[in-house]
Scaffold this active site. Structure first.
Site, short mmCIF file in Angstrom:
data_model
loop_
_atom_site.label_atom_id
_atom_site.label_comp_id
_atom_site.label_asym_id
_atom_site.label_seq_id
_atom_site.Cartn_x
_atom_site.Cartn_y
_atom_site.Cartn_z
CB THR A 32 25.10 41.00 44.59
OG1 THR A 32 26.38 40.11 44.88
CG2 THR A 32 24.08 41.23 45.68
CB ALA A 184 30.76 48.28 40.33
CG ASP A 185 27.97 42.61 41.37
OD1 ASP A 185 28.88 42.03 40.72
OD2 ASP A 185 27.81 42.37 42.56
NE ARG A 186 21.73 44.65 39.69
CZ ARG A 186 21.75 43.39 40.15
NH1 ARG A 186 22.69 43.41 41.33
NH2 ARG A 186 21.30 42.47 40.00
#
Length: 190
Positions: A32, A184-186
């Site tokens: 992720t 947050a990764d995305r």
């Protein structure tokens, strides 16, 4: 590993192929972690455009990776300071000198480089004597919070408590949490 290979003779094409295969393998370590994918892709493009024999390609790669590391550490420390100062500005307006912070997942030095992003905010607060207590969640289903974040907090002797994910709302209602910091990764607009 690249430093050890640097002393080996060989052609640049073989060194490039070896480096790119190592970068692809590294991407499997954190499925992720968007920043990891982006940095590996950036290094792979750099390696592809490098010229010279194996030692020259490997040295160029090492130098570029070290530049990226220095930038990541500086960026993380700036994030920690900016977040910490923003939290303290709100806390001071409420007459508070120290804060309680909740975090979720892992955004520390085990996810970034040395300082961390959201966990960097907690580090900055602690280093500046502004953190009363940090709470981290277990972060199901992979438990990054209890396996990584809790480890970092204990290792650095930051006052903290690990909670189950389902305890967050109760904690916020009863313990006077001043801020929640997460990574947050995305992030999407829709």
């Amino acid at each position: 590993e690249a430093t050890k290979k640097e002393s080996e003779a060989g052609d640049g094409a073989g060194a490039k192929q070896w480096l790119i295969s190592k970068l692809e393998y590294l991407k499997t370590s954190r499925p992720t972690a968007v920043n990891l994918f982006n940095d590996c892709d950036r290094l792979a493009a750099f390696v592809t455009s490098s010229d010279g024999d194996a030692p020259k390609v490997l040295r160029a790669y090492i130098d570029e990776a070290e530049k990226m590391l220095a930038k990541d550490i500086a960026d993380n420390m700036a994030i920690g300071k900016a977040g910490g100062e923003a939290i303290m500005a709100v806390a001071k307006a409420k007459g508070r000198d120290k804060v309680k912070v909740l975090t979720h997942c892992n955004t520390g030095s085990l996810a970034t480089a040395r300082y961390g992003t959201a966990l960097g905010v907690i580090r900055w607060l602690h280093e500046n004597g502004k953190l009363e207590h940090a709470f981290c969640t277990e972060t199901r289903p992979y438990n990054q919070g209890c396996r990584l974040t809790a480890f970092e907090l204990v290792f650095e002797k930051i006052p903290s408590t690990l909670i189950t994910d389902s305890m967050a709302s109760y904690l916020m209602a009863t313990q006077g949490i001043d801020a929640v910091v997460v990574g947050a990764d995305r992030v999407v607009c829709n």
